[in-house]
Enzyme design. Structure first.
Site, mmCIF file in Angstrom:
data_model
loop_
_atom_site.group_PDB
_atom_site.id
_atom_site.type_symbol
_atom_site.label_atom_id
_atom_site.label_comp_id
_atom_site.label_asym_id
_atom_site.label_seq_id
_atom_site.Cartn_x
_atom_site.Cartn_y
_atom_site.Cartn_z
ATOM 1 N N GLY A 92 0.830 -1.197 0.000
ATOM 2 C CA GLY A 92 0.000 0.000 0.000
ATOM 3 C C GLY A 92 0.863 1.245 0.000
ATOM 4 O O GLY A 92 0.610 2.211 -0.710
ATOM 5 N N MET A 148 5.129 2.719 1.606
ATOM 6 C CA MET A 148 6.397 2.401 2.261
ATOM 7 C C MET A 148 6.963 3.653 2.900
ATOM 8 O O MET A 148 7.098 4.689 2.264
ATOM 9 C CB MET A 148 7.390 1.819 1.233
ATOM 10 N N GLU A 149 7.332 3.517 4.175
ATOM 11 C CA GLU A 149 7.660 4.671 5.029
ATOM 12 C C GLU A 149 9.082 5.183 4.893
ATOM 13 O O GLU A 149 9.608 5.786 5.842
ATOM 14 C CB GLU A 149 7.414 4.285 6.493
ATOM 15 N N ASN A 150 9.747 4.993 3.778
ATOM 16 C CA ASN A 150 11.134 5.461 3.625
ATOM 17 C C ASN A 150 11.310 6.825 4.293
ATOM 18 O O ASN A 150 10.496 7.728 4.120
ATOM 19 C CB ASN A 150 11.490 5.602 2.141
ATOM 20 N N HIS A 158 -0.511 6.316 8.901
ATOM 21 C CA HIS A 158 0.280 5.122 9.233
ATOM 22 C C HIS A 158 1.744 5.321 8.843
ATOM 23 O O HIS A 158 2.660 5.095 9.654
ATOM 24 C CB HIS A 158 -0.311 3.918 8.487
ATOM 25 N N GLU A 159 1.975 5.770 7.609
ATOM 26 C CA GLU A 159 3.355 5.917 7.144
ATOM 27 C C GLU A 159 4.095 7.014 7.898
ATOM 28 O O GLU A 159 5.294 6.895 8.176
ATOM 29 C CB GLU A 159 3.378 6.205 5.633
ATOM 30 N N HIS A 177 5.455 5.972 11.202
ATOM 31 C CA HIS A 177 6.729 5.251 11.082
ATOM 32 C C HIS A 177 7.939 6.188 11.144
ATOM 33 O O HIS A 177 9.044 5.735 11.450
ATOM 34 C CB HIS A 177 6.790 4.494 9.754
ATOM 35 N N GLU A 203 4.902 -2.100 12.811
ATOM 36 C CA GLU A 203 3.614 -2.132 12.113
ATOM 37 C C GLU A 203 2.417 -2.068 13.056
ATOM 38 O O GLU A 203 1.409 -1.430 12.741
ATOM 39 C CB GLU A 203 3.535 -3.371 11.219
#
Length: 886
Positions: free
Chosen positions: A277, A279-281, A313-314, A317, A336
């Site tokens: 969905g 990615m929290e880079n 959510h991201e 992180h 997570e």
């Protein structure tokens, strides 16, 4: 280390040896977007901390030029070359062997390498998009969990944190992004060289690059952090909602965690081809288009909510995961589970009218469903090979993880919990942590035995069902492990019990530390005869904050049914009573008759989350009853239609001015369910609206919130001799460039009751018209009639599916979506036999879980088939038309 070291000893190890620790990566990359190749070099500052002639790091799918590898100690200008350079493909490690021991202390390792921008949506890969009618490639990275090694050689484990200095040589007309802002740009004709600021210390899986053509919108937080949303050229307006959410969320998290966001900028990018969905880079968050973009005219309310929750959510992180990182994948849930829980905290603050904490029960239920399998796994799961990591990005790490955090927060209190999290972030910032590190901080701040309490929830799989019964004037509670097979485990938990009696003003809380306990609850009983007072009820697990189920004796269950009918229970507790009853029924612990009778108590229900769960239950009941009691299927469908029609009729087909977000979401779900249940009035109206839409794409008859329902209804009318609806949907699919609309259509195509049409739909998923990331959308809606043809299709296409999707988690969706709905032991045996010679670490757990679900379904079919009075009860319920307009 002994002289006898050899390359063999480094093979088949779960972790890299700690001979050397990376401190700083100086990376240069030159991607060629036409040939889809890239070249690069790495200079890695390391600390050699042990006597060794070896350096072992990760590399995969790279060509390493042995002559380009060197090691230099700062105290000497002499470069040492390795005598052997060996890439061990199975273990994805690069072994460098030197003739002499490397001097302890700091040194620099240099490596040159080349690679391919792959099509597998992992590592350094290409995504395809259209610009001015021409197909183009963009270069994108996706390194979590263990794929930075496919872009550059590195110590690719979370605990090996380092800083990163990135330099890129890219086409001069592209935008190139990385974790940090550009420090210097040099233009040289058709190429430009970009030097980025050095990053703070972080893990390799958070390094990111994106190179392509983009538009963007931007804004700033209250303390000046520049936030941008990048998307395909011409779509920038669709990024405004996510941008607004991001700016507000960064400010909210800064206050909640009492630590500011730690980078100078935050970029969020919509990627056309993206497996997960989002990615929290660190500082460069990548998303599927459906999780970041929102079109005011064509996106549904559910799309708006998804964008808000995924962005929250991201960004969570950036603190939980990026600033403080799990020490190893065993502790993935720290990333997570917390990000999932905190995203609801943010969404509730920004959009209180969405009632997201009630909707959070959907997360809990997904965790409960998976964790009721014998083939589940603990929250903290041992990982012995990188190939095993993908499978634990599942409902245990995310949903159960988030749910036990909510349970703990409820037990400790919100203020204490927030204070503890802030202390934890400060203590472990820029380093790594394990689960027990978090427990220690929470224990210190709260004074509660957090470690003892929580170990039973994270170190062992499963959860309890608490049996509640009245016995000699006492309330007796007993816990045992709940399994969806109906078996009982012998594991115990420390269970935070909450209960209320007759009203929410009277509540009790305590820890159930033993298998059973008796309670004196005087307010529950009639003092004269110690019988349950008719007007009093008891509800355990108040507001469903605990991760456990409750089975009530008949007397207590009757009291709860009365409380539901009298509207005395909160929506969360109504949801809990319903979902526990459903789970117990599937586990053959209570009859389908009793579940359907309970559902009849919800005839006046109007809460979105409760009705949504009732719809989910209805689908499963219909699917199972079709095999168990086909002669009762029509009556069961009629009862469920009667039950749902009240709310559907009240909401109508068309949005009302100033109606709520939840009404918009509920309308679509209700109409979809009525169409699938075969409600003729709904289907005819849906088809009318669809053909009006085909004639005029701007008609007001098909707003986004009901499109999925209409598409499903249209597919109910499609068969081999009349495929007009199917072909019309494909035409809409081909015309739209909105990912959300394509997803809606894909999810409807296989819902036709004609197996031949289902096969056409499945074959379409494998065509070049469907992006690899989106094929799984078409698997979720396969009709019961299409099950067998889907299974044959999966077997016949397995080699292609395995090759195309086999290196990531998406392949698990093919297995679970197609296999899990079956209802017979014979089919379970057939599935087991097929996968016996085709299993590999990345799908082993999913195959076992799916087969277990099939066997559990078979037990439920047999149980329902043996219910003596089911037919009479179903007929009575079906004939009871509460709503005359039907």
């Amino acid at each position: 280390m002994a002289e006898g070291q050899c390359i063999e000893r480094f093979k088949s190890q779960p972790r890299l040896p700690g001979f050397a620790i990376p401190r700083r990566y100086d990376l240069f990359l030159r991607p060629d977007l036409s040939s889809c190749k890239f070249a690069g070099s790495a200079q890695i500052a390391v600390d050699v901390v042990d006597d060794t002639r070896f350096l072992i790091l990760n590399a995969a799918d790279l060509d390493i030029d042995g002559g380009s590898v060197w090691f230099r100690n700062p105290s000497s200008s002499k470069e040492v070359r390795p005598s052997e350079v060996v890439l061990v493909e199975d273990d994805e490690i690069l072994v460098l062997q030197f003739d002499e021991f490397l001097p302890r202390g700091s040194g620099v390792l240099g490596i040159g390498f080349q690679g391919t921008l792959n099509d597998r949506m992992k590592g350094f890969y290409r995504s395809v998009y259209e610009h001015n009618g021409e197909k183009k490639n963009m270069a994108v990275t996706q390194f979590e969990p263990a794929d930075a090694r496919r872009c550059f050689p590195c110590w690719d484990e979370p605990a090996f944190k380092a800083t990163f200095k990135m330099t890129l040589e890219v086409p001069s007309d592209t935008i190139a992004l990385s974790n940090m802002p550009v420090m210097e740009e040099k233009l040289d004709g058709l190429v430009k060289t970009l030097s980025f600021q050095e990053s703070p210390i972080m893990s390799t899986y958070l390094v990111a690059l994106v190179i392509g053509l983009f538009d963007y919108v931007e804004a700033s937080t209250s303390d000046g952090i520049k936030v941008r949303v990048y998307c395909q050229v011409g779509k920038s307006s669709q990024g405004k909602f996510a941008l607004d959410v991001a700016v507000k969320t960064l400010d909210l998290y800064k206050k909640y965690f009492a630590v500011p966001y730690s980078l100078p900028k935050l970029d969020m990018v919509a990627i056309p081809d993206f497996a997960a969905g989002a990615m929290e880079n660190y500082g460069l968050v990548t998303y599927r288009e459906t999780a970041l973009l929102f079109d005011d005219r064509h996106s549904a309310a559910s799309n708006r909510q998804r964008v808000a929750v995924v962005v929250a959510h991201e960004l969570a992180h950036q603190w939980f995961g990026n600033l403080v990182t799990m020490e190893w994948w065993t502790h993935l849930w720290l990333n997570e589970g917390f990000a999932t829980w905190v995203s609801y905290l943010a969404a509730d603050s920004l959009f209180p009218e969405w009632k997201v904490w009630t909707q959070f029960l959907d997360e809990t239920t997904m965790g409960l469903r998976l964790d009721a399998l014998a083939e589940s796994h603990p929250i903290e799961v041992d990982i012995n090979h990188a190939s095993e990591i993908d499978e634990i990005f599942d409902a245990i790490s995310y949903k159960k993880g988030a749910s036990v955090i909510r349970m703990l927060q409820s037990y400790l209190g919100a203020e204490c919990f927030q204070r503890s999290l802030a202390s934890y972030i400060k203590k472990f910032a820029c380093s790594n942590a394990k689960t027990e590190d978090l427990w220690a901080v929470l224990e210190e701040e709260s004074g509660e035995p957090v470690n003892m309490l929580m170990n039973s929830w994270t170190k062992q799989k499963g959860y309890p069902v608490v049996y509640a019964k009245v016995n000699n004037g006492n309330l007796q509670l007993e816990q045992t492990q709940f399994l969806s097979s109906g078996c009982e485990g012998n594991v115990q938990w420390i269970v935070p019990i909450t209960l209320c009696c007759g009203s929410y003003a009277s509540q009790k809380k305590f820890l159930l530390k033993t298998k059973s306990e008796k309670l004196d609850v005087p307010e529950l009983f009639n003092p004269e005869n110690q019988k349950i007072s008719g007007s009093v009820w008891i509800k355990l697990n108040v507001d469903q904050t605990g991760f456990y189920r409750v089975k009530y004796d008949d007397e207590l269950a009757a009291g709860l049914r009365h409380a539901i009918e009298a509207n005395q229970l909160s929506p969360t507790d109504r949801f809990g009573v319903l979902d526990d009853s459903f789970a117990l029924c599937m586990a053959c612990k209570q009859t389908l008759s009793s579940l359907l009778s309970l559902m009849a108590s919800f005839s006046e229900e109007d809460e979105y989350t409760v009705l949504s769960q009732m719809i989910t239950i209805s689908y499963k009941v219909i699917s199972t009853a079709a095999d168990a009691t086909p002669e009762l299927l029509a009556d069961i469908k009629q009862f469920l239609i009667n039950l749902l029609w009240h709310s559907a009729e009240k909401l109508g087909w068309d949005p009302k001015s100033n109606e709520g977000h939840l009404d918009a979401m509920l309308r679509g779900e209700l109409l979809t369910s009525l169409a699938e249940l075969g409600h003729d009035i709904t289907t005819k109206e849906a088809v009318r609206r669809f053909y009006a839409f085909l004639d005029d794409r701007n008609t007001s008859l098909l707003p986004p919130d009901i499109r999925k329902a209409v598409y499903v209804a249209v597919m109910q009318t499609v068969n081999s001799s009349n495929k007009l609806g199917y072909e019309s949907l494909l035409r809409v699919y081909r015309e739209t460039d909105l990912s959300q609309e394509k997803g809606r259509i894909l999810s409807a195509l296989a819902s036709s009751p004609d197996p031949a049409v289902v096969l056409d739909a499945l074959n379409f998923l494998l065509s070049s018209e469907v992006r690899n990331q989106d094929a799984v959308f078409g698997l979720a809606g396969i009709s019961k009639e299409g099950r067998d043809v889907a299974w044959v299709w999966l077997k016949e296409n397995w080699d292609h599916i395995s090759k195309t999707w086999g290196s990531g988690f998406l392949i698990t969706r093919f297995i679970s979506s197609i296999v899990s709905p079956f209802n017979s032991d014979e089919k379970a045996n057939e599935i087991e036999e097929f996968f016996a010679s085709r299993t590999k670490p990345s799908i082993t757990r999913t195959v076992k879980q799916s087969i277990e679900r099939v066997r559990n379904n078979a037990k439920w079919v047999k149980s329902i088939g043996s219910e003596q009075s089911l037919g009479d009860i179903v007929k009575e319920l079906a004939d009871n038309k509460l709503h005359p307009s039907l």
